[in-house]
Write a protein that holds these residues in place. Structure first.
Motif, PDB file in Angstrom:
ATOM      1  N   PRO A 165       0.829  -1.217   0.000  1.00 29.24           N
ATOM      2  CA  PRO A 165       0.000   0.000   0.000  1.00 29.24           C
ATOM      3  C   PRO A 165       0.857   1.259   0.000  1.00 29.24           C
ATOM      4  O   PRO A 165       1.992   1.266   0.479  1.00 29.24           O
ATOM      5  CB  PRO A 165      -0.799  -0.117   1.302  1.00 29.24           C
ATOM      6  CG  PRO A 165      -0.717  -1.554   1.691  1.00 29.24           C
ATOM      7  CD  PRO A 165       0.614  -2.034   1.197  1.00 29.24           C
ATOM      8  N   SER A 166       0.311   2.325  -0.537  1.00 27.50           N
ATOM      9  CA  SER A 166       0.924   3.647  -0.465  1.00 27.50           C
ATOM     10  C   SER A 166      -0.104   4.598   0.148  1.00 27.50           C
ATOM     11  O   SER A 166      -1.206   4.195   0.490  1.00 27.50           O
ATOM     12  CB  SER A 166       1.340   4.128  -1.861  1.00 27.50           C
ATOM     13  OG  SER A 166       0.200   4.245  -2.697  1.00 27.50           O
ATOM     14  N   GLY A 167       0.281   5.849   0.273  1.00 25.18           N
ATOM     15  CA  GLY A 167      -0.648   6.812   0.844  1.00 25.18           C
ATOM     16  C   GLY A 167      -0.201   7.281   2.214  1.00 25.18           C
ATOM     17  O   GLY A 167       0.975   7.168   2.574  1.00 25.18           O
ATOM     18  N   THR A 168      -1.127   7.793   2.984  1.00 28.87           N
ATOM     19  CA  THR A 168      -0.808   8.406   4.274  1.00 28.87           C
ATOM     20  C   THR A 168      -1.560   7.758   5.418  1.00 28.87           C
ATOM     21  O   THR A 168      -2.603   7.122   5.217  1.00 28.87           O
ATOM     22  CB  THR A 168      -1.129   9.905   4.250  1.00 28.87           C
ATOM     23  OG1 THR A 168      -2.535  10.085   3.997  1.00 28.87           O
ATOM     24  CG2 THR A 168      -0.320  10.629   3.182  1.00 28.87           C
ATOM     25  N   VAL A 169      -0.998   7.949   6.618  1.00 26.46           N
ATOM     26  CA  VAL A 169      -1.628   7.503   7.856  1.00 26.46           C
ATOM     27  C   VAL A 169      -1.717   8.699   8.791  1.00 26.46           C
ATOM     28  O   VAL A 169      -0.728   9.405   9.017  1.00 26.46           O
ATOM     29  CB  VAL A 169      -0.820   6.373   8.525  1.00 26.46           C
ATOM     30  CG1 VAL A 169      -1.375   6.071   9.923  1.00 26.46           C
ATOM     31  CG2 VAL A 169      -0.852   5.112   7.668  1.00 26.46           C
ATOM     32  N   SER A 170      -2.914   8.917   9.313  1.00 28.04           N
ATOM     33  CA  SER A 170      -3.109   9.969  10.310  1.00 28.04           C
ATOM     34  C   SER A 170      -3.123   9.354  11.699  1.00 28.04           C
ATOM     35  O   SER A 170      -3.854   8.386  11.954  1.00 28.04           O
ATOM     36  CB  SER A 170      -4.421  10.724  10.061  1.00 28.04           C
ATOM     37  OG  SER A 170      -4.384  11.411   8.833  1.00 28.04           O
ATOM     38  N   PHE A 171      -2.293   9.895  12.584  1.00 27.52           N
ATOM     39  CA  PHE A 171      -2.267   9.445  13.973  1.00 27.52           C
ATOM     40  C   PHE A 171      -3.252  10.310  14.754  1.00 27.52           C
ATOM     41  O   PHE A 171      -3.129  11.542  14.773  1.00 27.52           O
ATOM     42  CB  PHE A 171      -0.857   9.566  14.550  1.00 27.52           C
ATOM     43  CG  PHE A 171       0.131   8.623  13.919  1.00 27.52           C
ATOM     44  CD1 PHE A 171       0.339   7.359  14.451  1.00 27.52           C
ATOM     45  CD2 PHE A 171       0.851   8.996  12.790  1.00 27.52           C
ATOM     46  CE1 PHE A 171       1.253   6.486  13.890  1.00 27.52           C
ATOM     47  CE2 PHE A 171       1.772   8.129  12.215  1.00 27.52           C
ATOM     48  CZ  PHE A 171       1.969   6.866  12.753  1.00 27.52           C
ATOM     49  N   MET A 172      -4.215   9.647  15.382  1.00 29.74           N
ATOM     50  CA  MET A 172      -5.294  10.351  16.069  1.00 29.74           C
ATOM     51  C   MET A 172      -5.229  10.111  17.576  1.00 29.74           C
ATOM     52  O   MET A 172      -4.964   8.992  18.038  1.00 29.74           O
ATOM     53  CB  MET A 172      -6.651   9.866  15.549  1.00 29.74           C
ATOM     54  CG  MET A 172      -6.826   9.895  14.034  1.00 29.74           C
ATOM     55  SD  MET A 172      -6.927  11.557  13.364  1.00 29.74           S
ATOM     56  CE  MET A 172      -8.477  12.111  14.093  1.00 29.74           C
ATOM     57  N   ASP A 173      -5.453  11.169  18.327  1.00 31.47           N
ATOM     58  CA  ASP A 173      -5.642  11.076  19.780  1.00 31.47           C
ATOM     59  C   ASP A 173      -7.103  11.369  20.019  1.00 31.47           C
ATOM     60  O   ASP A 173      -7.514  12.539  20.081  1.00 31.47           O
ATOM     61  CB  ASP A 173      -4.742  12.079  20.496  1.00 31.47           C
ATOM     62  CG  ASP A 173      -4.851  11.974  22.025  1.00 31.47           C
ATOM     63  OD1 ASP A 173      -5.637  11.129  22.510  1.00 31.47           O
ATOM     64  OD2 ASP A 173      -4.162  12.737  22.714  1.00 31.47           O
ATOM     65  N   GLY A 174      -7.899  10.303  20.110  1.00 37.12           N
ATOM     66  CA  GLY A 174      -9.351  10.496  20.126  1.00 37.12           C
ATOM     67  C   GLY A 174      -9.791  10.990  18.760  1.00 37.12           C
ATOM     68  O   GLY A 174      -9.568  10.342  17.746  1.00 37.12           O
ATOM     69  N   THR A 175     -10.381  12.201  18.732  1.00 36.39           N
ATOM     70  CA  THR A 175     -10.814  12.791  17.463  1.00 36.39           C
ATOM     71  C   THR A 175      -9.847  13.866  16.969  1.00 36.39           C
ATOM     72  O   THR A 175     -10.112  14.531  15.965  1.00 36.39           O
ATOM     73  CB  THR A 175     -12.212  13.413  17.625  1.00 36.39           C
ATOM     74  OG1 THR A 175     -12.182  14.397  18.663  1.00 36.39           O
ATOM     75  CG2 THR A 175     -13.244  12.343  17.974  1.00 36.39           C
ATOM     76  N   THR A 176      -8.734  14.016  17.652  1.00 39.93           N
ATOM     77  CA  THR A 176      -7.749  15.043  17.297  1.00 39.93           C
ATOM     78  C   THR A 176      -6.603  14.420  16.512  1.00 39.93           C
ATOM     79  O   THR A 176      -6.019  13.421  16.947  1.00 39.93           O
ATOM     80  CB  THR A 176      -7.185  15.732  18.551  1.00 39.93           C
ATOM     81  OG1 THR A 176      -8.266  16.322  19.285  1.00 39.93           O
ATOM     82  CG2 THR A 176      -6.178  16.806  18.173  1.00 39.93           C
TER      83      THR A 176
END
Length: 240
Positions: free
Chosen positions: A179-190
């Protein structure tokens, strides 16, 4: 009378020689020209599996039929994805069909996610049958499913202490690839940060900004053209 289907393509000079009998002399009439043309064919194509997912091997089968209803064509079949050749395969002797699996040595790439217009072109190579092209067959390739895992380098940690989160995106069978692309690291909804997957399918976030308490951390993979979006299970990060 004589009935036969054994005449090869071409023009044949046919005579019937009467051998004579007790009361009648032998005789041979003038020859007649029997023209035998190549028999038209029809070609159809299908696939297994259908639909498929990105990275999954797909086998296409072309079936040849003689419009005359007799005989079995030989030669080869070229499989096309629109204007792109996926490769050629010989017609199975006596079987009247040819198969080709993708990926292969001619077309080593997987079929991209989307709908592909597949045709089978019988290129003849057989003196008795004419070539033919199948109707377009729609091969649907869905995005491959993935699993996203999230780990912490230090849990629990102390306030102000650096913690590294690693998100790994893995392809689930029967799909394959990276896979390629991005990952967002979330703290709850932030959203804490967003990272780009490397060639091994993972990315990291190192932070010392987490406040004291328990944080519900998730990694949200955005997906790409061939892989579906996915979110990891929540990781409970304790900061003392």
């Amino acid at each position: 009378t004589l009935t036969t289907s054994a005449l090869a393509v071409g023009t044949h000079s046919i005579t019937a020689t009467y051998v004579g009998g007790v009361n009648f002399l032998p005789g041979t009439p003038a020859a007649i020209s029997q023209v035998v043309n190549t028999a038209p064919t029809t070609t159809t194509v299908s696939s297994t599996p259908s639909p498929s997912v990105y990275g999954q091997s797909v086998t296409f089968t072309a079936v040849l039929n003689s419009a005359a209803g007799v005989g079995t064509a030989t030669g080869s079949v070229k499989f096309m994805d629109g204007a792109t050749s996926l490769g050629s395969s010989a017609v199975v002797v006596g079987g009247g069909y040819a198969t080709l699996s993708v990926p292969n040595t001619t077309y080593p790439a997987a079929l991209m996610a989307g709908t592909h217009s597949i045709t089978a072109v019988y290129t003849s190579g057989d003196v008795n049958f004419t070539g033919s092209t199948s109707p377009v067959y729609a091969q649907v390739v869905n995005k491959a499913s993935v699993s996203t895992t999230l780990t912490s380098s230090l849990n629990p940690s102390l306030s102000g202490q650096s913690v590294t989160f690693t998100a790994q995106v893995s392809v689930l069978a029967p799909g394959s690839g990276t896979p390629s692309g991005t990952v967002s690291f979330m703290d709850g909804t932030t959203t804490i940060s967003t990272g780009t997957l490397n060639s091994a399918g993972w990315t990291i976030l190192t932070t010392s900004a987490l406040g004291t308490g328990t944080h519900s951390i998730t990694a949200v993979y955005s997906g790409d053209a061939n892989f579906a979006a996915n979110t990891s299970s929540a990781l409970s990060q304790t900061v003392n």
